[in-house]
Design an enzyme around this catalytic site. Structure first.
Site, short mmCIF file in Angstrom:
data_model
loop_
_atom_site.label_atom_id
_atom_site.label_comp_id
_atom_site.label_asym_id
_atom_site.label_seq_id
_atom_site.Cartn_x
_atom_site.Cartn_y
_atom_site.Cartn_z
CB CYS A 69 30.53 -1.80 13.21
SG CYS A 69 29.66 -0.76 12.08
CD GLU A 99 29.74 4.90 18.62
OE1 GLU A 99 30.67 4.06 18.53
OE2 GLU A 99 29.48 5.51 19.67
CD GLU A 151 33.93 -2.43 9.11
OE1 GLU A 151 33.97 -1.32 8.54
OE2 GLU A 151 33.11 -2.68 10.00
CE LYS A 199 22.88 10.80 5.13
NZ LYS A 199 22.34 9.51 4.60
C1 SIN Z 1 26.83 -2.03 14.37
O1 SIN Z 1 27.28 -2.99 13.80
O2 SIN Z 1 26.98 -0.91 13.88
C2 SIN Z 1 26.07 -2.14 15.66
C3 SIN Z 1 26.02 -3.49 16.22
C4 SIN Z 1 25.43 -3.60 17.60
O3 SIN Z 1 24.79 -2.68 18.11
O4 SIN Z 1 25.62 -4.65 18.18
#
Ligand code: SIN
Length: 479
Positions: free
Chosen positions: A285, A251, A380, A175
């Protein structure tokens, strides 16, 4: 590769899809409709689970060499279609074209790595106390996997999960994010072109994720859930997955500290914080969220950083010269504005930026004198905003860096080897970049600790997430 309209249309009519409605995918840069894609519902999810289960019986029976060949062809097709994939991605979610081209290569890198790794899934024959026994540890595919992926890396976050799953012999139901289903559909189409059997990789775009995801998470035939996204949603999925005790990889969000010690190479620290913070307009992230600079360097670092931020080209992401494109949607801009306003109300100084530029564009921003408890030091921001705070001692820097529920990525800038080791070991994070602002790679472990997640993706670790270890004890009997 087929034309975009043919690929999206195909997913409206395929036998295993039951979607009758569509939803619009809108380009953040122009506000234009890029495509209409199938709006899959709970019924489509049930059908996808049936198909994934049936296809698993056949896919698991193929040899690792056969799976490796399909993955290798998929890799080659992704690379051969770099321009079409990169352009679609940029139009779909606003990432600058030069970054999209880089992401195609990054995404293909996972496919290539796992094409090779498929053939290296080794078991063990280990000693038994009883000489009439032989003991084996035998890796086997977990089963059909369900993946939920984010919009910020529409290709790489898919291949980071799909490639190890398919290499291990699992089937894969995806998804994609509501904002970026088209890139995922193009990838799935290339998988079929590479010879991937029907039903091994299914994509279910939807504008209403909860009912569809619930069906797949509660289906006992789906044996694995893998999710990249916010900690908030991750918590809900974790609880849902408990009902069928699924294997799980999460993650989740991060809040990366970027520590610049007094002995750091300033040129390198500035260059790297630029790459870390402003990649994808700060929508990653792992990007630097809190920049802690030793007081002896703070003034010079801030000046140089602001000057570099002002040189960035903000504009149409399809223009090859653009460094920073629009944010993904109006909600994202509103969050950035709220975080900056709260920091400024609390006494922060806007060194550069600090304002919306029209549409979904926000100026690359550097803030100094930010309160340590400001909102953007805790949550964030997911935007191009760099808050700078000073520190005095190594112990203080480590304490500030660890003072968060998150633990995905952290960065350390120092020329002292002892300090590099001490601080890397003390940081409660899954990833530490020492004098390196972009440590991610297909062959390296990616994942967090604390509330940033469970499990690792990438490298030899990534495929283990899609394997169960079976213990076989074999009595030899008598000759
Ligand atoms: C992410 O920000 O979710 C992944 C970043 C990365 O793979 O460097």
């Amino acid at each position: 590769m087929k034309a975009l309209a043919d690929v999206t249309a195909k997913y409206l009519t395929d036998g295993w899809q039951s979607a009758t409605r569509t939803f619009e995918v809108v380009e953040p840069a122009s506000g234009k409709v890029l495509a209409n894609v199938a709006d899959c519902d709970a019924q489509a999810a049930r059908r996808a689970a049936d198909v994934a289960w049936e296809a698993f019986e056949r896919w698991r029976a193929t040899s690792a060499f056969e799976r490796s060949d399909v993955l290798a062809r998929w890799h080659d097709l992704i690379i051969a279609n770099t321009e079409a994939l990169a352009t679609t991605m940029t139009r779909e979610m606003g990432k600058p074209l030069k970054e999209s081209r880089g992401e195609v290569k990054y995404a293909a890198g996972f496919v290539r790595w796992y094409a090779e790794e498929a053939k290296r899934v080794y078991g063990d024959l280990f000693p038994a106390q009883d000489p009439t026994k032989r003991l084996l540890a035998m890796p086997q595919p977990v089963g059909p996997a369900f993946a939920i992926t984010p919009w910020n890396f529409p290709l790489a976050m898919v291949t980071r999960k799909a490639a190890p799953a398919l290499a291990a012999g699992c089937t894969f139901v995806l998804k994609p994010a509501e904002q970026s289903p088209v890139s995922a559909l193009l990838l799935a189409d290339l998988w079929l072109e590479a010879g991937g059997p029907a039903g091994t990789l299914q994509v279910l775009p939807t504008s209403d994720p909860a009912p569809l995801s619930t069906v797949l998470i509660e289906d006992p035939r789906i044996r694995k859930l893998t999710f990249t996204g916010s900690t908030e949603v991750g918590r809900v999925l974790y609880a849902q997955a408990a009902t069928t005790v699924k294997r799980i990889s999460l993650e989740l969000g991060g809040h990366a500290p970027f520590l610049v010690f007094g002995d750091a190479d300033l040129d390198n620290a500035v260059a790297q914080v630029m790459a870390s913070k402003f990649r994808n307009a700060g929508q990653t992230c792992v990007c630097a969220n809190r920049i802690y600079v030793h007081s002896s360097l703070a003034e010079e670092f801030t000046e140089r950083y602001a000057a570099a931020a002002e040189r960035l080209v903000v504009g149409d992401p399809l223009d090859a010269a653009t460094d920073v494109g629009p944010l993904v949607d109006a909600q994202a801009v509103a969050k950035v504005e709220r975080h900056v306003a709260e920091a400024v109300d609390g006494g922060a100084r806007v060194v550069t930026g600090g304002k919306r530029l029209g549409g979904l564009y926000y100026a690359p921003t550097v803030l100094a004198g930010v309160r340590r408890d400001a909102l953007l030091m805790r949550e964030e921001t997911f935007g191009p905003v760099a808050p700078i705070v000073t520190f005095e001692t190594e112990a203080e820097a480590v304490r500030l860096a660890n003072d968060t529920p998150f633990g995905l990525a952290a960065y350390v800038y120092t020329r002292d080897l002892g300090r590099a080791f001490r601080v890397s070991e003390a940081l409660e994070y899954g990833i530490v970049g020492v004098n390196d602002g972009t440590p991610s790679a297909p062959y390296a472990p990616f994942g967090g600790v604390k509330q940033s997640g469970i499990g690792r993706e990438g490298g030899p670790w990534g495929i283990q997430e899609y394997l169960n270890l079976k213990y076989v004890a074999l009595g030899l009997g008598k000759a």
